[in-house]
Scaffold this active site. Structure first.
Site, PDB file in Angstrom:
ATOM      1  CG  ASP A 114      45.681  54.495  38.642  1.00  0.00           C
ATOM      2  OD1 ASP A 114      46.071  53.753  39.416  1.00  0.00           O
ATOM      3  OD2 ASP A 114      44.189  54.569  38.483  1.00  0.00           O
TER       4      ASP A 114
ATOM      5  CE  LYS B  46      43.029  51.466  43.987  1.00  0.00           C
ATOM      6  NZ  LYS B  46      42.403  51.772  42.640  1.00  0.00           N
TER       7      LYS B  46
ATOM      8  CD  GLN C  56      39.017  51.811  41.228  1.00  0.00           C
ATOM      9  OE1 GLN C  56      39.753  52.265  42.170  1.00  0.00           O
ATOM     10  NE2 GLN C  56      39.393  50.394  40.689  1.00  0.00           N
TER      11      GLN C  56
END
Ligand code: NDP
Length: 283
Positions: A120, A53, A97
């Site tokens: 997200d 990422k 995460q």
């Protein structure tokens, strides 16, 4: 006739270069899109995902801030950090995460992220916005699946779509996105009776189960578009999807490979969500 292989690597590269162009335009206006990623603990797979990422952000011309915290980080410290990044004007996106170490309350963590920065798309406000058809960050993996279908020319309007899997991060948002594209949507799960009867009727079949080669040829309608979200590691260390690719490929109309299908799209959509958060911020 065998299926058209949907090349997620190539499509994601195309999207990433489109994003890089939009980033350059935004930078000329004095805004550099920024993504903050919090990683708690030492999970090896998570470390790889976070590195990817970070690299993708930099390649797109975005600012990247990765905060690595020790495994035993207390909930309060994590919440304080989220609060700090929520108020950081330079960071337009923030993700934590997953999975988190067991002692941390994941639901509380996800709720603490500013919905405008929730790239997200996991915050309940954004999941609700998707349900209501409002514009808001959408979960990256299902968004990537829709892009694959659209860019491959699969007709979605009026299609029978079957999603196998009902998780909050893949199955449910996937179903909502297909509904938004005017599909007739069925969601199947581990308690579905006679699963095959549903999957055999699917013009678009999305497998998000987490079981290697679970979808076999007899479950697939000839000519269907088959999207394989699954990532499973076999005993020999190789990756495979939820679809038995060798069996299904000869009868499907379109199919995504694993690896190289849905996977690369997830990061591309993360970049897109970050860029759009920055564009909204700049307005
Ligand atoms: P979850 O484990 O959260 O959900 C799996 C779903 O599959 C559940 O809804 C479960 O049903 C359903 N299921 C399990 N067994 C069966 C069965 N025998 N018949 C029908 N349905 C079944 O997984 P995720 O949604 O998080 O992920 C799914 C897969 O996608 C995994 O392989 C994961 O690694 C992969 N993934 C890939 C990503 C990518 O970027 N390509 C991103 C995210 C995930 P029930 O609800 O009843 O338990």
């Amino acid at each position: 006739m065998s299926a058209i292989r949907i090349d997620g690597k190539q499509i994601s590269q195309q999207i990433r270069s489109e994003i890089a162009e939009r980033v350059a335009v935004l930078k000329q206006k004095g805004v550099t899109p920024g993504l903050a990623v919090i990683l708690v603990g030492e999970d090896p797979a998570s470390q790889v995902y976070v590195r990817n990422k970070e690299r993708a952000c930099i390649q797109a011309g975005m600012a990247s801030r990765v905060i690595r915290l020790p495994e035993d980080t207390p909930q309060e410290s994590l919440m304080a950090l989220i609060d700090e990044i929520n108020r950081d004007e330079k960071m337009h996106g923030l993700l934590v995460q997953l999975p988190l170490p067991a002692h941390l309350d994941e639901a509380q963590v996800l709720k603490a992220i500013d919905p405008k920065k929730d790239v997200d798309g996991f915050h309940a406000i954004n999941a609700g916005a998707l349900m209501n058809g409002e514009k808001a960050p959408v979960a990256c993996t299902p968004q990537g699946c829709i892009e694959l279908l659209k860019r491959s020319g699969v007709e979605l309007c009026g299609a029978n779509a079957v999603v196998v899997g009902r998780s909050n991060i893949v199955g449910k948002p996937m179903a909502m996105l297909l509904l938004r594209e005017n599909c007739t949507v069925t969601i199947c799960h581990s308690k579905t009776r006679n699963l095959k009867e549903f999957t055999q009727k699917a013009d678009v079949l999305v497998a998000a189960i987490g079981r290697p080669k679970f979808i076999t040829a007899d479950m697939v309608k000839p000519g269907a578009a088959v999207i394989d979200v699954g990532i499973n590691r076999l005993a020999d260390g190789k990756l495979c999807g939820d679809v038995d690719y060798e069996q299904v490929e000869p009868i499907a109309g379109w199919i995504t490979p694993v690896p190289g299908g849905v996977g690369p799209m997830t990061i591309a959509m993360l970049l897109k969500n970050t860029l759009e958060a920055a564009e909204r911020h700049g307005r």
